[in-house]
Design a protein around this motif. Structure first.
Motif, short mmCIF file in Angstrom:
data_model
loop_
_atom_site.label_atom_id
_atom_site.label_comp_id
_atom_site.label_asym_id
_atom_site.label_seq_id
_atom_site.Cartn_x
_atom_site.Cartn_y
_atom_site.Cartn_z
N TYR A 174 -25.80 85.95 137.48
CA TYR A 174 -25.68 84.82 138.39
C TYR A 174 -26.28 85.23 139.73
CZ TYR A 174 -22.09 83.21 135.09
OH TYR A 174 -21.41 82.83 133.96
N PRO A 175 -26.83 84.31 140.49
CA PRO A 175 -27.36 84.67 141.81
C PRO A 175 -26.22 84.97 142.80
CG PRO A 175 -27.50 82.30 141.47
CD PRO A 175 -27.05 82.88 140.17
N ALA A 176 -26.36 86.08 143.52
CA ALA A 176 -25.33 86.44 144.50
C ALA A 176 -25.53 85.79 145.86
CB ALA A 176 -25.27 87.96 144.65
N PRO A 177 -26.78 85.56 146.31
CA PRO A 177 -26.93 84.89 147.62
C PRO A 177 -26.24 83.53 147.63
CG PRO A 177 -29.01 85.84 146.92
CD PRO A 177 -28.08 85.98 145.76
N GLN A 178 -25.62 83.21 148.74
CA GLN A 178 -24.86 81.97 148.95
C GLN A 178 -23.65 81.88 148.02
OE1 GLN A 178 -27.64 78.73 148.59
NE2 GLN A 178 -28.73 79.28 150.47
N LEU A 179 -23.20 83.01 147.52
CA LEU A 179 -21.99 83.02 146.70
C LEU A 179 -20.78 82.73 147.59
CD1 LEU A 179 -20.59 83.71 143.94
CD2 LEU A 179 -20.40 86.05 144.79
N ARG A 180 -19.96 81.79 147.17
CA ARG A 180 -18.74 81.47 147.91
C ARG A 180 -17.54 81.99 147.14
NH1 ARG A 180 -15.45 76.84 148.10
NH2 ARG A 180 -16.90 75.76 146.70
N VAL A 181 -16.59 82.60 147.85
CA VAL A 181 -15.45 83.24 147.23
C VAL A 181 -14.15 82.71 147.84
CG1 VAL A 181 -14.27 85.43 146.76
CG2 VAL A 181 -16.77 85.34 146.80
N ASP A 182 -13.23 82.27 147.01
CA ASP A 182 -11.89 81.89 147.44
C ASP A 182 -10.90 82.94 146.96
OD1 ASP A 182 -13.00 79.62 148.45
OD2 ASP A 182 -12.42 78.33 146.78
N LYS A 183 -9.98 83.31 147.82
CA LYS A 183 -8.92 84.26 147.45
C LYS A 183 -7.58 83.56 147.50
CE LYS A 183 -7.19 87.28 150.31
NZ LYS A 183 -7.02 88.45 151.21
#
Length: 241
Positions: A174-183
């Motif tokens: 999967y592309p990592a740039p612009q990856l959004r992460v919720d914790k």
């Protein structure tokens, strides 16, 4: 040769990209307090020579009671989820029950001796062999857990998100740039035990989010993700009961 000339024989090495491993564990990983108590009971009873026991032996009864109590609490933690709002409600309920018990004993002094005699009549006792079998079985299950997670984990670099899965380590990118992460910290007790929480990954261009449950020490993982990806959106906690 001029001293200002650049030496091109040994070009500078590229900086090694940071890699972060995200491993979702099964809930059995939180059973380690029961394993520790079982190992302790096994060692103590084996040293004291309790290969056979009866309810009149105080030490086996005490170790068995502690083991059963830890097992019950440990199972309770992994069976139910306790967000922060639910945990506060549970504390209020336990406090109310404790105050109710104190008031009942104050109003009926004979109630406490009756309850005490009933509790003292319960004398579960297990020998060292029992705790040895429990310990070995749990250790084998932990080995199976650590083998299984080697077949399903995620690897994040500055450029791509990799999903390793399967016996032959199949790979999905999967592309990592612009990856959004919720914790999310969706269980207070699991967070206390191993700092565990949930990470929700939103790769760019993907319609479905990737949900990773039971990520150990999720706060440290979130900091590493922030360093690797720069600015990311982080959602902390889910207080819905």
């Amino acid at each position: 040769m001029s001293s200002d000339e650049t030496n091109t024989d040994h070009p500078p090495q590229a900086k090694k990209s940071q890699r972060i491993y995200l491993v979702p564990f099964p809930k059995f990983i939180f059973m380690y307090p029961t394993l520790l108590i079982s190992l302790l009971a096994w060692a103590v009873l084996a040293i004291k020579g309790f290969k056979t026991v009866n309810p009149d032996d105080s030490l086996p009864v005490m170790m068995t009671g502690i083991f059963l109590g830890v097992l019950a609490l440990n199972t309770f933690v992994i069976v139910f989820d306790f967000p922060r709002a639910t945990s506060l409600t549970l504390i209020f309920i336990l406090t109310t029950l404790a105050l109710g018990g104190w008031m009942a004993v104050s109003m009926k002094p004979n109630l406490l001796p009756a309850v005490e005699s009933w509790v003292m009549a319960l004398r579960p006792a297990a020998n060292s062999t029992f705790f040895g079998c429990i310990s070995v079985a749990m250790l084998l299950m932990y080995v199976a857990v650590f083998v299984s997670v080697r077949m399903n984990y995620w690897e994040l670099s500055n450029n791509e998100l990799l999903h390793h899965h399967g016996i032959l380590s199949d790979l999905k990118r999967y592309p990592a740039p612009q990856l959004r992460v919720d914790k999310e910290i969706n269980d207070v007790f699991e967070f206390i035990l191993l700092g565990a929480g949930r990470l929700i990954l939103h790769p760019a261009g993907e319609t479905r989010a990737i949900v990773l449950d039971n990520i150990l020490f999720v706060g440290n993982k979130e900091k590493l993700l922030t360093q690797a990806l720069g600015s990311i959106k982080v959602k902390i906690g889910n207080d819905s009961a």
